[in-house]
Motif scaffolding. Sequence first.
Motif, PDB file in Angstrom:
ATOM      1  N   ARG A 145       0.887  -1.172   0.000  1.00  6.09           N
ATOM      2  CA  ARG A 145       0.000   0.000   0.000  1.00  6.09           C
ATOM      3  C   ARG A 145       0.914   1.207   0.000  1.00  6.09           C
ATOM      4  NH1 ARG A 145      -2.378  -2.621   3.943  1.00  6.09           N
ATOM      5  NH2 ARG A 145      -1.860  -1.139   5.600  1.00  6.09           N
ATOM      6  N   LYS A 146       1.091   1.811  -1.183  1.00 11.29           N
ATOM      7  CA  LYS A 146       2.067   2.903  -1.313  1.00 11.29           C
ATOM      8  C   LYS A 146       1.379   4.258  -1.239  1.00 11.29           C
ATOM      9  CE  LYS A 146       5.535   0.118  -2.408  1.00 11.29           C
ATOM     10  NZ  LYS A 146       6.491  -0.255  -1.367  1.00 11.29           N
ATOM     11  N   ILE A 147       1.933   5.149  -0.423  1.00 11.71           N
ATOM     12  CA  ILE A 147       1.450   6.532  -0.430  1.00 11.71           C
ATOM     13  C   ILE A 147       2.021   7.190  -1.684  1.00 11.71           C
ATOM     14  CG2 ILE A 147       1.654   8.778   0.678  1.00 11.71           C
ATOM     15  CD1 ILE A 147       1.432   7.466   3.349  1.00 11.71           C
ATOM     16  N   VAL A 148       1.148   7.727  -2.511  1.00  9.08           N
ATOM     17  CA  VAL A 148       1.583   8.376  -3.752  1.00  9.08           C
ATOM     18  C   VAL A 148       1.074   9.812  -3.748  1.00  9.08           C
ATOM     19  CG1 VAL A 148       1.189   8.415  -6.257  1.00  9.08           C
ATOM     20  CG2 VAL A 148       1.741   6.262  -5.096  1.00  9.08           C
ATOM     21  N   LEU A 149       2.007  10.754  -3.925  1.00  7.50           N
ATOM     22  CA  LEU A 149       1.653  12.176  -3.823  1.00  7.50           C
ATOM     23  C   LEU A 149       1.739  12.885  -5.170  1.00  7.50           C
ATOM     24  CD1 LEU A 149       3.636  12.826  -0.515  1.00  7.50           C
ATOM     25  CD2 LEU A 149       1.172  12.447  -0.738  1.00  7.50           C
ATOM     26  N   LYS A 150       2.350  12.196  -6.168  1.00 10.12           N
ATOM     27  CA  LYS A 150       2.472  12.829  -7.498  1.00 10.12           C
ATOM     28  C   LYS A 150       1.854  11.914  -8.545  1.00 10.12           C
ATOM     29  CE  LYS A 150       6.902  13.074  -7.099  1.00 10.12           C
ATOM     30  NZ  LYS A 150       8.349  13.273  -7.339  1.00 10.12           N
ATOM     31  N   TRP A 151       1.079  12.468  -9.462  1.00 15.10           N
ATOM     32  CA  TRP A 151       0.378  11.662 -10.448  1.00 15.10           C
ATOM     33  C   TRP A 151       1.338  10.786 -11.242  1.00 15.10           C
ATOM     34  CZ3 TRP A 151      -3.950   9.389 -11.348  1.00 15.10           C
ATOM     35  CH2 TRP A 151      -4.120   8.744 -12.573  1.00 15.10           C
ATOM     36  N   VAL A 186      -2.564   2.050  -4.132  1.00 14.87           N
ATOM     37  CA  VAL A 186      -2.003   3.355  -3.812  1.00 14.87           C
ATOM     38  C   VAL A 186      -2.924   4.140  -2.883  1.00 14.87           C
ATOM     39  CG1 VAL A 186      -0.597   3.574  -5.897  1.00 14.87           C
ATOM     40  CG2 VAL A 186      -2.989   4.314  -5.928  1.00 14.87           C
ATOM     41  N   LEU A 187      -2.295   4.836  -1.933  1.00 15.92           N
ATOM     42  CA  LEU A 187      -3.018   5.708  -0.994  1.00 15.92           C
ATOM     43  C   LEU A 187      -2.740   7.133  -1.438  1.00 15.92           C
ATOM     44  CD1 LEU A 187      -2.275   3.989   2.403  1.00 15.92           C
ATOM     45  CD2 LEU A 187      -4.551   4.723   1.628  1.00 15.92           C
ATOM     46  N   ASP A 245      -6.899  19.757  -9.581  1.00 14.83           N
ATOM     47  CA  ASP A 245      -6.332  20.842  -8.767  1.00 14.83           C
ATOM     48  C   ASP A 245      -7.269  21.243  -7.621  1.00 14.83           C
ATOM     49  OD1 ASP A 245      -7.027  23.069 -11.553  1.00 14.83           O
ATOM     50  OD2 ASP A 245      -8.311  21.882 -10.222  1.00 14.83           O
ATOM     51  N   ALA A 246      -8.247  20.417  -7.369  1.00 12.88           N
ATOM     52  CA  ALA A 246      -9.103  20.687  -6.204  1.00 12.88           C
ATOM     53  C   ALA A 246      -8.339  20.331  -4.929  1.00 12.88           C
ATOM     54  CB  ALA A 246     -10.366  19.836  -6.304  1.00 12.88           C
ATOM     55  N   PHE A 247      -8.816  20.830  -3.799  1.00 13.91           N
ATOM     56  CA  PHE A 247      -8.166  20.461  -2.543  1.00 13.91           C
ATOM     57  C   PHE A 247      -8.530  19.017  -2.177  1.00 13.91           C
ATOM     58  CE2 PHE A 247      -6.034  24.183  -1.844  1.00 13.91           C
ATOM     59  CZ  PHE A 247      -6.842  25.312  -1.838  1.00 13.91           C
ATOM     60  N   ALA A 248      -7.554  18.316  -1.576  1.00 20.49           N
ATOM     61  CA  ALA A 248      -7.798  16.932  -1.141  1.00 20.49           C
ATOM     62  C   ALA A 248      -8.540  16.963   0.186  1.00 20.49           C
ATOM     63  CB  ALA A 248      -6.472  16.196  -0.983  1.00 20.49           C
ATOM     64  N   LYS A 249      -9.424  15.982   0.359  1.00 20.45           N
ATOM     65  CA  LYS A 249     -10.140  15.889   1.637  1.00 20.45           C
ATOM     66  C   LYS A 249      -9.480  14.861   2.545  1.00 20.45           C
ATOM     67  CE  LYS A 249     -14.774  17.331   0.237  1.00 20.45           C
ATOM     68  NZ  LYS A 249     -16.101  16.815  -0.185  1.00 20.45           N
ATOM     69  N   ARG A 250      -9.272  13.658   1.977  1.00 22.22           N
ATOM     70  CA  ARG A 250      -8.715  12.540   2.754  1.00 22.22           C
ATOM     71  C   ARG A 250      -7.870  11.681   1.822  1.00 22.22           C
ATOM     72  NH1 ARG A 250     -14.301  10.147   5.227  1.00 22.22           N
ATOM     73  NH2 ARG A 250     -15.060  10.791   3.166  1.00 22.22           N
ATOM     74  N   TYR A 251      -7.098  10.765   2.383  1.00 29.86           N
ATOM     75  CA  TYR A 251      -6.413   9.755   1.573  1.00 29.86           C
ATOM     76  C   TYR A 251      -7.459   8.726   1.157  1.00 29.86           C
ATOM     77  CZ  TYR A 251      -1.574  11.100   2.756  1.00 29.86           C
ATOM     78  OH  TYR A 251      -0.381  11.753   2.872  1.00 29.86           O
ATOM     79  N   ALA A 252      -7.390   8.308  -0.111  1.00 33.50           N
ATOM     80  CA  ALA A 252      -8.242   7.214  -0.587  1.00 33.50           C
ATOM     81  C   ALA A 252      -7.338   6.104  -1.110  1.00 33.50           C
ATOM     82  CB  ALA A 252      -9.165   7.710  -1.696  1.00 33.50           C
ATOM     83  N   LEU A 253      -7.839   4.858  -0.954  1.00 28.79           N
ATOM     84  CA  LEU A 253      -7.109   3.688  -1.455  1.00 28.79           C
ATOM     85  C   LEU A 253      -7.628   3.397  -2.861  1.00 28.79           C
ATOM     86  CD1 LEU A 253      -5.102   1.409  -0.530  1.00 28.79           C
ATOM     87  CD2 LEU A 253      -7.126   0.068   0.117  1.00 28.79           C
ATOM     88  N   PHE A 254      -6.745   3.476  -3.843  1.00 24.83           N
ATOM     89  CA  PHE A 254      -7.102   3.161  -5.234  1.00 24.83           C
ATOM     90  C   PHE A 254      -6.329   1.924  -5.673  1.00 24.83           C
ATOM     91  CE2 PHE A 254      -9.632   6.453  -7.401  1.00 24.83           C
ATOM     92  CZ  PHE A 254      -9.694   7.442  -6.437  1.00 24.83           C
TER      93      PHE A 254
END
Length: 515
Positions: free
Chosen positions: A420-426, A439-440, A502-511
């Motif tokens: 389960r990898k945290i991913v911050l960049k597309w 991915v989180l 470019d909207a603000f993130a609300k929470r981490y989601a698991l995709f």
Amino acid sequence: QIGIEVRKDADFSTWYTQVLKRSEMLEYYEEVSGCYIIRPLAYNIWQEIQNFLDASIKEMGVENTYFPMFVSQRQLEREKDHVEGFAPEVAWVTKAGSSEMENPIAIRPTSETVMYPYFAKWIRTHRDLPLKVNQWCNVVRWEFKKPQPFIRTREFLWQEGHTAHFTQEEADIEVRDILELYRKVYEDLLAVPVIKGVKSEKEKFAGGLYTTTIEGFIPTTGRGIQAATSHCLGQNFSKMFDILIEDPNAPAGSDGKNAKKLYVWQNSWGLTTRSIGVMVMIHGDDKGLVLPPQVAQIQVIVIPCGLTVKISEEKKRSVEKKVNEVVEELKSAGIRAKSDLRDTYTPGYKFNHWELRGVPLRLEIGPRDLTNQQVLSSRRDTSAKEPIPLADLTTHVSAILKTIQKDMFEKAKKIYDDHRKIVLKWEDFVPSLDDKNLVLVPWCEQEKCEDAIKERSSRSNVEQEPEDDKAPSMGAKSLCIPFEQPQNPPILEGETTCIACDAFAKRYALFGRSY
Ligand SMILES: O=C1CCCN[C@@H]1CCCn1cnc2ccccc2c1=O
């Protein structure tokens, strides 16, 4: 009998089919595609799950019941957006004998519309609440996607719980209590790790208010899999089916009539035989099935060894006698033990036979072991071998079985956690999926963004040619918004942006790609 002819990570779907058939868990049902025969070894696992789950829901005051498997078209279609998306999956009875039926009858794909007209009849005042019923049954959904034993079948077994409550708060609490039960079924019985979360608006049960879920992970394919769901239906169905009570807190109207009426708050929750397939996919190996002791029909197989032609008949008898004594001693300690005394097969043949069938622990007893007052144990999950003194055999064996259960879970959990990898960049999103991860990601939770992510992550859209000639790989779906949110890095409200827009993130989601 033959073992498994392909390696699990070389040809997963052939491996899966061979393990299920050759371990005698399941048989293909040639007459109808998408249907399978659940044989005793697998049915025993379902019964272990039932025993645990049934006892637990009874403690919560849920009572078992049974409703007809047939639903009229009128009933089924009482709520459009509940059924419209599912309509293609509904199986209909249209004929009896040679005569066409006036009105076709649906076979239940789920029982909300079967049950709720009667909830309306039975629930009159708040004293009739909470109503909590469950049924163990089969359901039919005529799926067109490629069927897969246990994972996606046109008929499957499940339990469906349906409850009605006076307050939303009481319903919310039960939704989470049931989800915790489902987690225990997977983690404590099947040794399968799961992640709890809430479904996105797009992925939730359309007829409900919100859906909570436990999500599993199949490392071999890197795909997520929905393990069980617990829905809060809100008042959607009580409004559809007029399930009302007088408001006990409203001042009694003088005429007693048009006293304020309240709609009840409902939940529905289900766990299916898919759980068996998930357990096989996660724990099985190239020798076949690997069963967690908690659900193994045979936990220990005791096999005589060293009975070569050289040893005397009386020596052979004493070894076989010891084998039977050991089995009886284990059984008297509540351990499900069996012997394999078939003298037409070699020990080696028997080892393969029981390894294929996933028996968690093997004990070998030969003439020398009698002399040394010991047995040689062999774990199915790790192949670790360890001599055990005959002295306090049952203490040792039950300790090893407990260790096997725990180790199987911990091993699967570490793999899930590492994938389960945290991913911050597309730009890291698709490569992480292609690396067989979930991915989180920080997410805005907008449905249009979810659609875009699915689109942009299906391989057909990626420059590189798919290395294999398989169809372009499927895009990523949102699996859940985990209740346990990553804290590092934290999502800063009004600052952290969504992974995909470019909207603000609300929470981490698991995709992830999923079944
Ligand atoms: O998950 C559960 C748990 C058990 C009780 N039912 C809920 C929701 C079922 C959602 N669903 C799923 N497939 C369907 C297929 C055909 C018609 C209707 C449906 C349908 O309502």
